[in-house]
Scaffold this motif. Structure first.
Motif, mmCIF file in Angstrom:
data_model
loop_
_atom_site.group_PDB
_atom_site.id
_atom_site.type_symbol
_atom_site.label_atom_id
_atom_site.label_comp_id
_atom_site.label_asym_id
_atom_site.label_seq_id
_atom_site.Cartn_x
_atom_site.Cartn_y
_atom_site.Cartn_z
ATOM 1 N N GLU A 161 0.827 -1.201 0.000
ATOM 2 C CA GLU A 161 0.000 0.000 0.000
ATOM 3 C C GLU A 161 0.867 1.259 0.000
ATOM 4 O OE1 GLU A 161 -2.345 -0.528 3.487
ATOM 5 O OE2 GLU A 161 -3.806 -1.814 2.475
ATOM 6 N N LYS A 162 1.994 1.199 0.701
ATOM 7 C CA LYS A 162 2.907 2.337 0.751
ATOM 8 C C LYS A 162 3.476 2.619 -0.639
ATOM 9 C CE LYS A 162 7.062 3.975 3.065
ATOM 10 N NZ LYS A 162 8.138 3.662 3.992
ATOM 11 N N ARG A 163 3.860 1.543 -1.346
ATOM 12 C CA ARG A 163 4.390 1.717 -2.711
ATOM 13 C C ARG A 163 3.343 2.326 -3.625
ATOM 14 N NH1 ARG A 163 6.877 -3.311 -1.658
ATOM 15 N NH2 ARG A 163 5.162 -4.397 -2.685
ATOM 16 N N LYS A 164 2.101 1.847 -3.519
ATOM 17 C CA LYS A 164 1.018 2.390 -4.353
ATOM 18 C C LYS A 164 0.785 3.867 -4.053
ATOM 19 C CE LYS A 164 -1.725 -1.815 -4.985
ATOM 20 N NZ LYS A 164 -3.012 -2.451 -4.668
ATOM 21 N N ARG A 165 0.768 4.219 -2.760
ATOM 22 C CA ARG A 165 0.536 5.610 -2.371
ATOM 23 C C ARG A 165 1.655 6.513 -2.873
ATOM 24 N NH1 ARG A 165 2.707 8.218 1.591
ATOM 25 N NH2 ARG A 165 3.319 6.364 2.739
ATOM 26 N N GLU A 166 2.895 6.071 -2.706
ATOM 27 C CA GLU A 166 4.030 6.877 -3.150
ATOM 28 C C GLU A 166 4.056 7.011 -4.667
ATOM 29 O OE1 GLU A 166 7.365 5.007 -1.277
ATOM 30 O OE2 GLU A 166 7.020 6.053 0.619
ATOM 31 N N ALA A 167 3.674 5.947 -5.393
ATOM 32 C CA ALA A 167 3.611 6.024 -6.855
ATOM 33 C C ALA A 167 2.532 7.011 -7.290
ATOM 34 C CB ALA A 167 3.347 4.645 -7.449
ATOM 35 N N ALA A 168 1.385 6.979 -6.612
ATOM 36 C CA ALA A 168 0.305 7.903 -6.949
ATOM 37 C C ALA A 168 0.722 9.344 -6.666
ATOM 38 C CB ALA A 168 -0.951 7.551 -6.151
ATOM 39 N N GLN A 169 1.450 9.568 -5.575
ATOM 40 C CA GLN A 169 1.934 10.907 -5.264
ATOM 41 C C GLN A 169 2.923 11.384 -6.324
ATOM 42 O OE1 GLN A 169 3.477 10.435 -1.293
ATOM 43 N NE2 GLN A 169 1.544 11.048 -0.334
ATOM 44 N N ALA A 170 3.772 10.475 -6.809
ATOM 45 C CA ALA A 170 4.737 10.837 -7.850
ATOM 46 C C ALA A 170 4.013 11.237 -9.134
ATOM 47 C CB ALA A 170 5.691 9.680 -8.107
ATOM 48 N N VAL A 171 2.976 10.481 -9.501
ATOM 49 C CA VAL A 171 2.191 10.804 -10.694
ATOM 50 C C VAL A 171 1.547 12.181 -10.534
ATOM 51 C CG1 VAL A 171 0.110 10.177 -11.981
ATOM 52 C CG2 VAL A 171 1.774 8.431 -11.393
#
Length: 106
Positions: free
Chosen positions: A59-69
């Motif tokens: 979930e942390k990876r998904k959240r950080e990827a979404a923030q990067a986008v």
């Protein structure tokens, strides 16, 4: 002399950074309002909410990827506005300000 565990503690780079708010004329309410605004800007409330429960690594990876986008899209939007490809947000000027409220009399 250092405390016994001090050499083992990793210090955060933000550890020495403190928020300060001046209380003027004993106006604690105004100082509290300023403090809340500063904490909001620093992201303290968002961080507290995020740490309220365990976040799985996936979930942390998904959240950080979404923030990067989101950051990339925001930068692209700003660049397009600067280059005149799209129109920027409309700003409120004196002519667009709210009309004064009318007092109803009886």
């Amino acid at each position: 002399m250092l405390p016994p565990l001090a050499h083992r503690v990793k210090r955060s780079p933000k550890l020495g950074k403190y928020l300060q708010v001046q209380v003027r004329d004993n106006n604690v309410d105004q100082a509290l309002k300023v403090l809340k605004k500063k904490l909001q800007r620093e992201g303290v409330f968002r961080e507290m909410k995020r740490r309220a429960y365990f976040e799985k690594p996936s979930e942390k990876r998904k959240r950080e990827a979404a923030q990067a986008v989101g950051r990339v899209r925001k930068e692209a939007r700003k660049k397009a506005i600067r280059e005149g490809l799209i129109e920027g947000p409309k700003r409120k000027g004196p002519e667009r300000a709210r009309a004064p409220s009318l007092v109803r009399g009886g």
